[in-house]
Scaffold this motif. Structure first.
Motif, PDB file in Angstrom:
ATOM      1  N   LEU A  26      37.639  32.368  42.634  1.00 23.71           N
ATOM      2  CA  LEU A  26      36.783  32.574  43.802  1.00 23.71           C
ATOM      3  C   LEU A  26      35.582  31.645  43.735  1.00 23.71           C
ATOM      4  O   LEU A  26      35.052  31.371  42.657  1.00 23.71           O
ATOM      5  CB  LEU A  26      36.286  34.020  43.867  1.00 23.71           C
ATOM      6  N   SER A  27      35.137  31.179  44.897  1.00 23.14           N
ATOM      7  CA  SER A  27      33.939  30.345  44.931  1.00 23.14           C
ATOM      8  C   SER A  27      32.751  31.179  44.452  1.00 23.14           C
ATOM      9  O   SER A  27      32.763  32.409  44.521  1.00 23.14           O
ATOM     10  CB  SER A  27      33.684  29.842  46.353  1.00 23.14           C
ATOM     11  N   ALA A  28      31.728  30.500  43.959  1.00 22.16           N
ATOM     12  CA  ALA A  28      30.535  31.200  43.468  1.00 22.16           C
ATOM     13  C   ALA A  28      29.899  32.030  44.572  1.00 22.16           C
ATOM     14  O   ALA A  28      29.445  33.161  44.340  1.00 22.16           O
ATOM     15  CB  ALA A  28      29.537  30.191  42.911  1.00 22.16           C
ATOM     16  N   GLY A  29      29.880  31.514  45.797  1.00 23.75           N
ATOM     17  CA  GLY A  29      29.295  32.249  46.920  1.00 23.75           C
ATOM     18  C   GLY A  29      30.057  33.519  47.240  1.00 23.75           C
ATOM     19  O   GLY A  29      29.455  34.557  47.528  1.00 23.75           O
ATOM     20  N   GLU A  30      31.382  33.450  47.199  1.00 27.62           N
ATOM     21  CA  GLU A  30      32.180  34.637  47.491  1.00 27.62           C
ATOM     22  C   GLU A  30      32.071  35.659  46.372  1.00 27.62           C
ATOM     23  O   GLU A  30      31.984  36.852  46.623  1.00 27.62           O
ATOM     24  CB  GLU A  30      33.641  34.260  47.759  1.00 27.62           C
ATOM     25  N   CYS A  31      32.063  35.185  45.140  1.00 25.00           N
ATOM     26  CA  CYS A  31      31.898  36.104  44.018  1.00 25.00           C
ATOM     27  C   CYS A  31      30.555  36.815  44.116  1.00 25.00           C
ATOM     28  O   CYS A  31      30.469  38.029  43.964  1.00 25.00           O
ATOM     29  CB  CYS A  31      32.027  35.359  42.696  1.00 25.00           C
ATOM     30  N   SER A  32      29.514  36.060  44.403  1.00 19.70           N
ATOM     31  CA  SER A  32      28.178  36.630  44.529  1.00 19.70           C
ATOM     32  C   SER A  32      28.115  37.636  45.672  1.00 19.70           C
ATOM     33  O   SER A  32      27.526  38.723  45.537  1.00 19.70           O
ATOM     34  CB  SER A  32      27.160  35.513  44.748  1.00 19.70           C
ATOM     35  N   ALA A  33      28.733  37.311  46.800  1.00 20.50           N
ATOM     36  CA  ALA A  33      28.752  38.234  47.940  1.00 20.50           C
ATOM     37  C   ALA A  33      29.500  39.517  47.580  1.00 20.50           C
ATOM     38  O   ALA A  33      29.075  40.619  47.941  1.00 20.50           O
ATOM     39  CB  ALA A  33      29.395  37.559  49.150  1.00 20.50           C
ATOM     40  N   TRP A  34      30.621  39.393  46.847  1.00 13.93           N
ATOM     41  CA  TRP A  34      31.364  40.568  46.412  1.00 13.93           C
ATOM     42  C   TRP A  34      30.512  41.443  45.499  1.00 13.93           C
ATOM     43  O   TRP A  34      30.452  42.657  45.673  1.00 13.93           O
ATOM     44  CB  TRP A  34      32.652  40.167  45.697  1.00 13.93           C
ATOM     45  N   VAL A  35      29.856  40.829  44.521  1.00 19.80           N
ATOM     46  CA  VAL A  35      29.014  41.591  43.590  1.00 19.80           C
ATOM     47  C   VAL A  35      27.887  42.280  44.349  1.00 19.80           C
ATOM     48  O   VAL A  35      27.572  43.445  44.085  1.00 19.80           O
ATOM     49  CB  VAL A  35      28.479  40.682  42.454  1.00 19.80           C
ATOM     50  N   ASP A  36      27.303  41.598  45.336  1.00 22.48           N
ATOM     51  CA  ASP A  36      26.262  42.224  46.162  1.00 22.48           C
ATOM     52  C   ASP A  36      26.813  43.442  46.898  1.00 22.48           C
ATOM     53  O   ASP A  36      26.159  44.484  46.961  1.00 22.48           O
ATOM     54  CB  ASP A  36      25.706  41.231  47.188  1.00 22.48           C
ATOM     55  N   LEU A  37      28.006  43.306  47.463  1.00 23.13           N
ATOM     56  CA  LEU A  37      28.639  44.427  48.171  1.00 23.13           C
ATOM     57  C   LEU A  37      28.928  45.566  47.203  1.00 23.13           C
ATOM     58  O   LEU A  37      28.617  46.732  47.481  1.00 23.13           O
ATOM     59  CB  LEU A  37      29.930  43.967  48.853  1.00 23.13           C
ATOM     60  N   PHE A  38      29.503  45.238  46.076  1.00 21.20           N
ATOM     61  CA  PHE A  38      29.850  46.242  45.068  1.00 21.20           C
ATOM     62  C   PHE A  38      28.599  46.997  44.608  1.00 21.20           C
ATOM     63  O   PHE A  38      28.564  48.229  44.601  1.00 21.20           O
ATOM     64  CB  PHE A  38      30.537  45.549  43.886  1.00 21.20           C
ATOM     65  N   ALA A  44      30.570  51.390  41.465  1.00 22.88           N
ATOM     66  CA  ALA A  44      31.018  52.084  40.250  1.00 22.88           C
ATOM     67  C   ALA A  44      31.537  53.486  40.547  1.00 22.88           C
ATOM     68  O   ALA A  44      32.231  54.067  39.714  1.00 22.88           O
ATOM     69  CB  ALA A  44      29.880  52.143  39.235  1.00 22.88           C
ATOM     70  N   THR A  45      31.255  54.015  41.729  1.00 18.82           N
ATOM     71  CA  THR A  45      31.727  55.359  42.090  1.00 18.82           C
ATOM     72  C   THR A  45      32.774  55.336  43.205  1.00 18.82           C
ATOM     73  O   THR A  45      33.154  56.386  43.710  1.00 18.82           O
ATOM     74  CB  THR A  45      30.556  56.262  42.525  1.00 18.82           C
ATOM     75  N   TRP A  46      33.245  54.153  43.590  1.00 21.23           N
ATOM     76  CA  TRP A  46      34.271  54.077  44.621  1.00 21.23           C
ATOM     77  C   TRP A  46      35.526  54.811  44.163  1.00 21.23           C
ATOM     78  O   TRP A  46      35.829  54.886  42.973  1.00 21.23           O
ATOM     79  CB  TRP A  46      34.649  52.638  44.909  1.00 21.23           C
ATOM     80  N   TYR A  47      36.309  55.298  45.116  1.00 19.38           N
ATOM     81  CA  TYR A  47      37.567  55.969  44.801  1.00 19.38           C
ATOM     82  C   TYR A  47      38.626  54.968  44.339  1.00 19.38           C
ATOM     83  O   TYR A  47      39.549  55.315  43.622  1.00 19.38           O
ATOM     84  CB  TYR A  47      38.096  56.740  46.007  1.00 19.38           C
ATOM     85  N   SER A  48      38.511  53.726  44.766  1.00 19.59           N
ATOM     86  CA  SER A  48      39.460  52.687  44.382  1.00 19.59           C
ATOM     87  C   SER A  48      38.673  51.452  43.948  1.00 19.59           C
ATOM     88  O   SER A  48      37.610  51.181  44.489  1.00 19.59           O
ATOM     89  CB  SER A  48      40.361  52.342  45.572  1.00 19.59           C
TER      90      SER A  48
END
Length: 92
Positions: A26-38, A44-48
């Motif tokens: 994944l591009s650095a921008g997409e990884c960063s956006a994912w981590v921000d969303l997460f 850490a408490t999501w069902y999936s």
């Protein structure tokens, strides 16, 4: 040695939130956006995919990846709590 000099033998360091595993491409921008969303929606408490902070492409349900991109999200019933960050717009 001045404060800006690197220590002898110091090499390049990996970014602290670089994606890993199936998501390493994944591009650095997409990884960063994912981590921000997460992080912003208490991933850490999501069902999936609660254990996939740095490897969203390894999720077996709800996240689709292709090459350097997260191409689709279906986060219904994940138990998201919080605010979806503006950086989610970096996902393509």
């Amino acid at each position: 040695m001045t404060a800006v000099d690197a220590a002898p033998g110091a090499g390049a360091q990996q970014a602290p939130d670089a994606c890993t595993g199936k998501s390493a491409k994944l591009s650095a921008g997409e990884c960063s956006a994912w981590v921000d969303l997460f992080d912003g929606t208490n991933g850490a408490t999501w069902y999936s995919c609660s254990g996939n902070r740095l490897d969203p492409c390894a999720c077996e349900w709800g996240i689709w990846c292709s090459g350097k991109h997260i191409t689709q999200l279906n986060l219904d019933n994940f138990n998201l709590v919080g605010t979806i960050p503006a950086s989610v717009g970096q996902l393509s």
